[in-house]
Design a protein around this motif. Structure first.
Motif, mmCIF file in Angstrom:
data_model
loop_
_atom_site.group_PDB
_atom_site.id
_atom_site.type_symbol
_atom_site.label_atom_id
_atom_site.label_comp_id
_atom_site.label_asym_id
_atom_site.label_seq_id
_atom_site.Cartn_x
_atom_site.Cartn_y
_atom_site.Cartn_z
ATOM 1 N N ARG A 1 24.202 16.403 31.703
ATOM 2 C CA ARG A 1 25.265 15.652 31.040
ATOM 3 C C ARG A 1 26.624 16.122 31.555
ATOM 4 O O ARG A 1 26.921 17.316 31.531
ATOM 5 C CB ARG A 1 25.181 15.847 29.527
ATOM 6 C CG ARG A 1 26.109 14.924 28.729
ATOM 7 C CD ARG A 1 25.789 14.997 27.252
ATOM 8 N NE ARG A 1 24.431 14.536 26.997
ATOM 9 C CZ ARG A 1 24.095 13.253 26.880
ATOM 10 N NH1 ARG A 1 25.014 12.314 27.013
ATOM 11 N NH2 ARG A 1 22.851 12.914 26.638
ATOM 12 N N LYS B 1 26.070 11.913 18.123
ATOM 13 C CA LYS B 1 25.037 11.441 19.045
ATOM 14 C C LYS B 1 24.388 10.165 18.527
ATOM 15 O O LYS B 1 24.076 9.247 19.303
ATOM 16 C CB LYS B 1 23.977 12.535 19.234
ATOM 17 C CG LYS B 1 22.928 12.202 20.293
ATOM 18 C CD LYS B 1 23.544 12.146 21.668
ATOM 19 C CE LYS B 1 22.507 11.839 22.728
ATOM 20 N NZ LYS B 1 23.096 11.734 24.070
ATOM 21 N N GLN C 1 32.745 16.255 29.097
ATOM 22 C CA GLN C 1 33.395 15.233 28.287
ATOM 23 C C GLN C 1 34.604 15.850 27.592
ATOM 24 O O GLN C 1 34.453 16.648 26.661
ATOM 25 C CB GLN C 1 32.417 14.671 27.254
ATOM 26 C CG GLN C 1 31.237 13.933 27.888
ATOM 27 C CD GLN C 1 30.214 13.485 26.869
ATOM 28 O OE1 GLN C 1 29.842 14.246 25.982
ATOM 29 N NE2 GLN C 1 29.759 12.251 26.988
ATOM 30 N N SER D 1 29.550 21.338 34.848
ATOM 31 C CA SER D 1 29.936 20.886 33.513
ATOM 32 C C SER D 1 30.486 22.057 32.694
ATOM 33 O O SER D 1 31.565 21.964 32.096
ATOM 34 C CB SER D 1 28.730 20.266 32.807
ATOM 35 O OG SER D 1 29.035 19.940 31.469
ATOM 36 N N HIS E 1 29.908 22.945 23.216
ATOM 37 C CA HIS E 1 29.167 23.072 24.475
ATOM 38 C C HIS E 1 28.523 24.452 24.583
ATOM 39 O O HIS E 1 27.374 24.575 25.034
ATOM 40 C CB HIS E 1 30.113 22.845 25.658
ATOM 41 C CG HIS E 1 29.458 23.063 26.988
ATOM 42 N ND1 HIS E 1 28.593 22.150 27.555
ATOM 43 C CD2 HIS E 1 29.526 24.114 27.856
ATOM 44 C CE1 HIS E 1 28.156 22.618 28.716
ATOM 45 N NE2 HIS E 1 28.704 23.800 28.922
ATOM 46 N N THR F 1 26.552 8.332 24.413
ATOM 47 C CA THR F 1 27.160 8.918 25.612
ATOM 48 C C THR F 1 27.824 10.259 25.336
ATOM 49 O O THR F 1 28.287 10.919 26.260
ATOM 50 C CB THR F 1 28.216 7.968 26.202
ATOM 51 O OG1 THR F 1 29.305 7.822 25.270
ATOM 52 C CG2 THR F 1 27.617 6.605 26.493
ATOM 53 N N THR F 2 27.878 10.682 24.080
ATOM 54 C CA THR F 2 28.546 11.938 23.753
ATOM 55 C C THR F 2 27.655 13.123 24.095
ATOM 56 O O THR F 2 26.495 12.971 24.478
ATOM 57 C CB THR F 2 28.894 11.993 22.254
ATOM 58 O OG1 THR F 2 27.682 11.895 21.492
ATOM 59 C CG2 THR F 2 29.823 10.859 21.872
ATOM 60 N N GLN F 3 28.222 14.334 23.936
ATOM 61 C CA GLN F 3 27.441 15.546 24.167
ATOM 62 C C GLN F 3 26.140 15.480 23.380
ATOM 63 O O GLN F 3 26.118 15.052 22.232
ATOM 64 C CB GLN F 3 28.217 16.785 23.695
ATOM 65 C CG GLN F 3 29.342 17.227 24.600
ATOM 66 C CD GLN F 3 29.874 18.580 24.171
ATOM 67 O OE1 GLN F 3 29.114 19.509 23.938
ATOM 68 N NE2 GLN F 3 31.183 18.703 24.072
ATOM 69 N N GLY F 4 25.056 15.912 24.008
ATOM 70 C CA GLY F 4 23.764 15.865 23.353
ATOM 71 C C GLY F 4 23.672 16.838 22.189
ATOM 72 O O GLY F 4 24.226 17.923 22.231
ATOM 73 N N THR G 1 18.050 17.404 22.480
ATOM 74 C CA THR G 1 17.564 18.259 23.567
ATOM 75 C C THR G 1 16.140 18.727 23.295
ATOM 76 O O THR G 1 15.295 18.758 24.195
ATOM 77 C CB THR G 1 18.490 19.473 23.743
ATOM 78 O OG1 THR G 1 19.807 19.015 24.059
ATOM 79 C CG2 THR G 1 17.999 20.383 24.857
#
Length: 324
Positions: free
Chosen positions: A167, A253, A170, A104, A182, A258-261, A266
């Motif tokens: 994950r 979120k 994206q 990723s 990210h 479904t998007t980046q956490g 987390t």
């Protein structure tokens, strides 16, 4: 040779001198000494200065000799075996999907910083097959087997590993900002792992502590490289920008699962994974204290990451980077 701690005898380990029976304040003192030993400005500067060489010639950091036969449950300090093993299991589940994490991150980096993409996730051939494993993965993938072995030695049972699902990448319209989001998450997870291993080392000694020290050194190494590289790639980064980016991620979120956490998501997941509900108030306080001790050291070091210093390591930042 396995040894058992004896009451009324003082010992010395990687966190300094101690007695087997310790109170919460003494555990905090061990945390502070470990931070002072492993997370110093000199160490952080050295780990970052090594990155250009590692980008050109990736070389795995060798671990020291490990006396697996000397690991014993009596090497736990200030914590019961069930709680420590539950935390170990959560750590195993989090560390296990390293291939997913690295691939990723490689995809987020590939378009903008191919050398760093290779460092974290290796290289693919024209068919998309992984033909070279990244250095980050090569160093991190030894963590899960080591933690699983510790779990077995401490509990007498094999861990029931249920890896966390990493994950996937994206894509976004702005790959530069996408990588920034990210990257913040990646630095935060490495920071969290660093703090967790310091906390574990404060609650252990002997061969058990020595194994955890190797994992800690790996995490500090990777955290430092990601942080420093990020400051070079994003010279406009600031607390305001970080807060704004994390806030946006949290809103996304909430509206799209479904998007980046987000980091809050987390954190909640990690609290569940690490069996936070089993921790005593003193255990929780010790981890929070560890977070505080480490972040203060990182911010002090961050002040040395001037544009001139970073440019001397990596060259001028690319045109995509925005200067303050």
């Amino acid at each position: 040779m396995t040894y058992v701690l004896t009451e009324n005898v003082r010992y010395t380990d990687l966190a300094g001198e101690f007695a087997p029976r310790m109170n919460g304040l003494q555990i905090l003192q061990r945390v502070r000494r470990l931070r002072q030993c492993y997370v110093t400005e000199a160490i952080l500067c050295d780990r970052l200065a090594e990155l250009p060489q590692q980008l050109a010639h990736p070389t795995v950091r060798p671990w020291g000799a490990i006396a697996w036969g000397d690991v014993h449950p009596d090497q736990l300090i200030g914590i019961d075996r069930a709680t420590f093993c539950a935390t170990l299991l959560g750590t195993i589940n989090t560390e296990a999907p390293i291939r997913g994490y690295t691939q990723s991150s490689r995809q987020y980096l590939a378009q903008l910083y191919p050398a760093m993409a290779r460092y974290v996730g290796g290289q693919l051939d024209e068919s998309g097959k992984l033909v070279e494993v990244g250095l980050w993965e090569r160093e991190e993938k030894r963590h899960t087997p080591a933690l699983a072995k510790l779990y077995t030695l401490l509990s007498g049972e094999k861990p029931d590993i249920v890896p966390h699902a990493a994950r996937p990448y994206q894509p976004a319209a702005d790959p530069h900002e996408n990588l920034y989001r990210h990257g913040l998450h990646r630095v935060a997870t490495e920071y969290g792992a660093t703090c967790l291993y310091i906390w574990m080392m404060a609650h252990s000694t002997g061969a058990l502590q020595a194994v955890l020290a190797e994992l800690l050194i790996d995490e500090i190494n990777h955290m430092t490289k990601f942080w420093g590289f990020g400051m070079w790639a994003y010279p406009d980064s600031s607390l305001v920008k970080i807060g704004h980016t994390l806030g946006q991620a949290m809103v996304r979120k909430l509206s799209d699962r479904t998007t980046q956490g987000s980091l809050l998501h987390t954190l909640r997941r990690m609290m569940h994974e690490l069996a936070w509900q089993q921790w005593s108030p003193s255990h929780r306080l010790a981890l929070l204290y560890t977070f505080d001790q480490v972040i203060k050291a990182l911010w002090d070091w961050n002040r040395t990451l001037t544009p001139a210093h970073l440019d001397s390591l990596f060259g001028p930042p690319p045109a995509t980077a925005k200067t303050p």
